[in-house]
Design an enzyme around this catalytic site. Structure first.
Site, PDB file in Angstrom:
ATOM      1  N   ASP A  68      49.573  33.143   1.832  1.00  0.00           N
ATOM      2  CA  ASP A  68      48.539  33.219   2.872  1.00  0.00           C
ATOM      3  C   ASP A  68      48.829  34.399   3.796  1.00  0.00           C
ATOM      4  O   ASP A  68      49.919  34.972   3.771  1.00  0.00           O
ATOM      5  CB  ASP A  68      48.406  31.904   3.643  1.00  0.00           C
ATOM      6  CG  ASP A  68      49.747  31.311   3.986  1.00  0.00           C
ATOM      7  OD1 ASP A  68      50.659  32.093   4.313  1.00  0.00           O
ATOM      8  OD2 ASP A  68      49.893  30.072   3.926  1.00  0.00           O
ATOM      9  N   ASP A  70      48.706  35.788   7.706  1.00  0.00           N
ATOM     10  CA  ASP A  70      48.589  35.464   9.132  1.00  0.00           C
ATOM     11  C   ASP A  70      48.415  36.745   9.928  1.00  0.00           C
ATOM     12  O   ASP A  70      49.006  37.780   9.601  1.00  0.00           O
ATOM     13  CB  ASP A  70      49.846  34.731   9.618  1.00  0.00           C
ATOM     14  CG  ASP A  70      50.051  33.413   8.899  1.00  0.00           C
ATOM     15  OD1 ASP A  70      49.060  32.881   8.355  1.00  0.00           O
ATOM     16  OD2 ASP A  70      51.193  32.910   8.862  1.00  0.00           O
ATOM     17  N   ASP A 156      61.141  33.084  14.421  1.00  0.00           N
ATOM     18  CA  ASP A 156      62.392  32.442  14.037  1.00  0.00           C
ATOM     19  C   ASP A 156      63.406  33.404  13.419  1.00  0.00           C
ATOM     20  O   ASP A 156      64.510  33.571  13.919  1.00  0.00           O
ATOM     21  CB  ASP A 156      62.121  31.241  13.112  1.00  0.00           C
ATOM     22  CG  ASP A 156      61.294  31.595  11.888  1.00  0.00           C
ATOM     23  OD1 ASP A 156      60.759  32.728  11.810  1.00  0.00           O
ATOM     24  OD2 ASP A 156      61.165  30.741  10.991  1.00  0.00           O
TER      25      ASP A 156
HETATM   26  P1  ATP Z   1      55.618  30.845   3.887  1.00  0.00           P
HETATM   27  O1  ATP Z   1      55.261  31.987   3.023  1.00  0.00           O
HETATM   28  O2  ATP Z   1      56.603  29.939   3.253  1.00  0.00           O
HETATM   29  O3  ATP Z   1      54.437  30.147   4.527  1.00  0.00           O
HETATM   30  P2  ATP Z   1      55.945  31.943   6.502  1.00  0.00           P
HETATM   31  O4  ATP Z   1      56.956  32.944   7.012  1.00  0.00           O
HETATM   32  O5  ATP Z   1      54.508  32.353   6.519  1.00  0.00           O
HETATM   33  O6  ATP Z   1      56.428  31.521   5.083  1.00  0.00           O
HETATM   34  P3  ATP Z   1      55.160  29.732   8.150  1.00  0.00           P
HETATM   35  O7  ATP Z   1      55.814  28.401   8.280  1.00  0.00           O
HETATM   36  O8  ATP Z   1      53.811  29.805   7.558  1.00  0.00           O
HETATM   37  O9  ATP Z   1      56.172  30.634   7.346  1.00  0.00           O
HETATM   38  O10 ATP Z   1      55.161  30.400   9.602  1.00  0.00           O
HETATM   39  C1  ATP Z   1      54.496  31.636   9.867  1.00  0.00           C
HETATM   40  C2  ATP Z   1      55.325  32.484  10.834  1.00  0.00           C
HETATM   41  O11 ATP Z   1      55.401  31.840  12.114  1.00  0.00           O
HETATM   42  C3  ATP Z   1      56.777  32.706  10.429  1.00  0.00           C
HETATM   43  O12 ATP Z   1      56.905  33.827   9.585  1.00  0.00           O
HETATM   44  C4  ATP Z   1      57.477  32.903  11.736  1.00  0.00           C
HETATM   45  O13 ATP Z   1      57.373  34.234  12.176  1.00  0.00           O
HETATM   46  C5  ATP Z   1      56.680  32.021  12.693  1.00  0.00           C
HETATM   47  N1  ATP Z   1      57.269  30.690  12.868  1.00  0.00           N
HETATM   48  C6  ATP Z   1      56.992  29.571  12.146  1.00  0.00           C
HETATM   49  N2  ATP Z   1      57.693  28.522  12.569  1.00  0.00           N
HETATM   50  C7  ATP Z   1      58.444  28.950  13.592  1.00  0.00           C
HETATM   51  C8  ATP Z   1      59.380  28.329  14.470  1.00  0.00           C
HETATM   52  N3  ATP Z   1      59.692  27.041  14.332  1.00  0.00           N
HETATM   53  N4  ATP Z   1      59.961  29.097  15.423  1.00  0.00           N
HETATM   54  C9  ATP Z   1      59.643  30.400  15.562  1.00  0.00           C
HETATM   55  N5  ATP Z   1      58.783  31.038  14.763  1.00  0.00           N
HETATM   56  C10 ATP Z   1      58.178  30.349  13.801  1.00  0.00           C
HETATM   57 MG    MG Z   2      52.841  31.029   6.044  1.00  0.00          MG
END
Ligand code: ATP
Ligand code: MG
Length: 453
Positions: A68, A70, A156
Site C-alpha cells: 500500500d 501512504d 518508529d
Molecule cells: P507494511 O508494509 O508492513 O505495512 P509499513 O511501514 O507501511 O509496513 P504500517 O504499520 O503500515 O507499516 O505503518 C506505516 C508507517 O507509520 C510506518 O512506516 C511508520 O513510519 C509509521 N508508524 C506505524 N506505527 C508506528 C508506531 N507505533 N510508532 C511510530 N511510527 C509508526
Molecule cells: Mg503500511
C-alpha cells in the site's frame, strides 16, 4: 511545480537532513500507484506538501512492490478531507484520512509534531489537536501537527521514515534511514527506551520488520527491549490482535515467530503457548509447521485465516488441559469443549480474538477426536470445517503427535470416488447400521504415525 528555492530555504537549519536526488536512488514513478501520485499532485496544486512515506518508500528502495501507499502532508486532516470527495476521516488516537479509489485506499497523514511542545494548560487548542501521555510515558493520543522533520523523528524505525517527493523525484532522509537500509539494520529513531515507553508496540514492530526484511537489529534497539517488554501488558487486547494480524498474516509468520522468541516477546501475546513451546519440542514443531504452511499459502495466493494459526498456537495448551480434565474423569468430548473454552478465556485477558475466529478455532479442535475415530467419511468430508480440521490433523501428525495414522486414512478417503468410502474401522453398531448398504472394501493397512517433521 514544486518551488525548489523555497524548499532549499526550508532545508537550512536542518543539519541532519540528507537529500537524495533521482540519480542516487532507484525509485521510479512507474512503480508507484497512480492513485497515490494523483493524491500527491492534488495536494501540491492546493498549495500543500505531499510525500510518499513509510513502508512504500522503504520497499521501493529495496526493489520490492509495496502493498500500500501512504502519503504524508502538512495539510490538516480536515483540509485533506475537503480536497477529496472520495475521502473520510478516521481514527481518534491518530486522526488520518482515507482516500478511496475503488478497492485501493491511500492513507493520508498530517505531519505529527513534538508532543512535548504540546501546551498542557487550558488554552484554545481543541482536544482533538493535542497529544496525551499517561504518567508512564505511554502516548494516549497524538494529534499535534508539525513539520516534515518533526514527523520523521516521530516515526518508529529509521528505514520507515524516508520521504519521496514525486514532483522532483527526490528522497529526504532526516534519520539515516538510507544508511540503515544499506546496512540492513532495523534501528529505532531516538532513545529506544523512551520510544518503547511512548508506544510498547514498537518492540513488536522491531521484530516484525527484522523478520520481514531479513535485517539485523541495531544493538541499542535490541538492548532496551528486555527492560521495556513488560509494558506490552498495558496495550489494549484489541490493538494486540491488530498487531498479531500484521505479525503473522503478512507472509513472514515463521521468521517473525523466531524473532519474537529470540527477543522474548511472544509471551506478551500468548504466555501459555510460549511456555509450552519452550519446554515441548512437539508443540514448537506444530506451531512452526502451521506458520510455515500459512506463509506458503500466502505466497501462492491461497486464502488464509487467522483461526487456523491461532488454533495451532493454542493447541498445545488446550491438549494438555484436555488430558488433565480427562484424568479427573470428564468424558473426552466434554473435556475438550471445556479445555478450549478455558484456554480461550485465559488468552483473551492478553489479546482479543474476535468470535468469528474463536468459533472456527474451537471447531477445528473439536473435530480432532472425531477425525481420529475415522467414521462417517461422507458426512464428515462435506462438513464446511472438514478441510481446515483435516489440514490441522496432518500438521499434528507431522509434528510427531500420535493420531493413529488417521491423517493418511482421511487422505485416502478423499481420493476415493464419492460412493466408494472405506469401511469403518472403529465404528459402533449404530454406525454400522447407518453405513449398511455402502460398498465395502478391504480395510486399509494401518499406517505408522508420521515421524517428527
Ligand atoms: P507494511 O508494509 O508492513 O505495512 P509499513 O511501514 O507501511 O509496513 P504500517 O504499520 O503500515 O507499516 O505503518 C506505516 C508507517 O507509520 C510506518 O512506516 C511508520 O513510519 C509509521 N508508524 C506505524 N506505527 C508506528 C508506531 N507505533 N510508532 C511510530 N511510527 C509508526
Ligand atoms: Mg503500511
Amino acid at each position: 511545480m514544486v518551488d525548489c528555492k523555497l524548499f532549499d530555504q526550508r532545508l537550512q537549519g536542518q543539519p541532519h537532513l540528507k537529500v537524495y536526488p533521482r540519480k542516487q536512488h532507484c525509485i521510479s514513478r512507474k512503480n508507484i500507484s497512480p492513485n497515490a501520485l494523483k493524491v500527491m499532485a492534488r495536494l501540491r496544486e492546493a498549495g500543500y506538501q505531499g510525500y510518499l512515506v513509510g513502508g512504500a518508500v522503504r520497499d521501493l528502495l529495496l526493489g520490492g512492490h509495496p502493498k500500500d501507499f501512504d502519503v504524508a502532508t502538512d495539510a490538516t486532516p480536515e483540509q485533506v478531507h475537503a480536497l477529496f470527495r472520495n475521502s473520510r476521516l478516521i481514527g481518534r488516537r491518530f486522526r488520518i484520512v482515507h482516500v478511496t479509489f475503488g478497492r485501493e485506499v491511500i492513507e493520508v497523514t498530517t505531519f505529527r509534531g513534538h508532543h512535548d511542545s504540546d501546551p498542557d494548560g487550558d488554552d484554545a487548542t481543541p482536544d482533538s489537536h493535542r497529544s496525551r501521555q499517561s504518567d508512564k510515558g505511554l502516548l494516549l493520543r497524538d494529534n499535534v501537527y508539525g513539520t516534515l522533520e518533526e514527523d520523521a523523528v516521530r516515526r518508529d524505525l529509521t528505514v520507515n521514515a524516508l520521504y519521496y517527493d514525486a514532483a522532483n523525484f527526490t528522497v529526504y532522509d532526516h534519520v539515516h534511514g538510507m544508511r540503515d537500509l544499506r546496512k540492513q539494520s532495523v534501528c529505532i529513531i531516538g532513545d529506544p527506551e523512551q520510544r518503547y515507553r511512548e508506544d510498547p508496540v514498537r518492540m513488536l514492530r522491531v521484530a516484525r520488520f527484522a523478520a520481514k526484511l531479513d535485517f539485523g537489529i541495531d544493538r541499542g534497539t535490541a538492548r532496551a527491549i528486555p527492560d521495556c517488554a513488560h509494558l506490552l501488558g498495558e496495550i489494549p487486547p484489541a490493538r494486540l490482535f491488530d498487531e498479531f494480524l500484521k505479525l503473522f498474516m503478512s507472509g513472514y509468520a515463521e521468521r517473525t515467530m523466531d524473532k519474537l522468541l529470540e527477543l522474548d516477546l511472544l509471551r506478551y501475546l500468548f504466555p501459555e503457548s510460549d511456555h509450552a513451546m519452550r519446554r515441548n519440542p512437539q508443540a514448537m514443531a506444530l506451531v512452526r509447521a502451521a506458520m510455515h504452511s500459512t506463509d506458503q499459502r500466502i505466497q501462492s495466493g491461497k486464502p488464509v485465516t487467522p483461526a487456523f494459526l491461532l488454533a495451532a498456537l493454542l493447541w498445545p495448551v488446550v491438549r494438555e488441559l484436555w488430558q488433565q480434565l480427562q484424568t479427573r474423569g470428564e468424558p473426552p468430548a466434554a473435556a475438550l469443549h471445556s479445555a478450549g473454552q478455558q484456554v480461550i478465556q485465559a488468552t483473551l485477558r492478553q489479546i482479543s480474538i474476535p468470535r468469528r475466529f474463536s468459533l472456527p478455532m474451537r471447531e477445528i479442535w473439536e473435530f480432532q477426536p472425531r477425525l481420529q475415530r475415522q467414521r462417517k467419511p461422507q458426512e464428515m468430508i462435506q462438513n464446511r470445517r472438514f478441510r481446515a480440521a483435516y489440514d490441522f490433523l496432518l500438521l499434528r501428525e507431522a509434528a510427531g503427535e500420535d493420531a493413529g495414522g488417521s491423517g493418511a486414512w482421511w487422505t485416502e478417503q478423499q481420493e476415493l470416488p464419492e460412493h466408494q468410502n472405506l469401511p469403518i474401522i472403529h465404528g459402533t453398531d449404530e454406525d454400522e447400521h447407518a453405513d449398511r448398504g455402502r460398498r465395502r472394501r478391504r480395510p486399509p493397512r494401518k499406517r505408522r504415525p508420521a515421524q517428527n517433521a
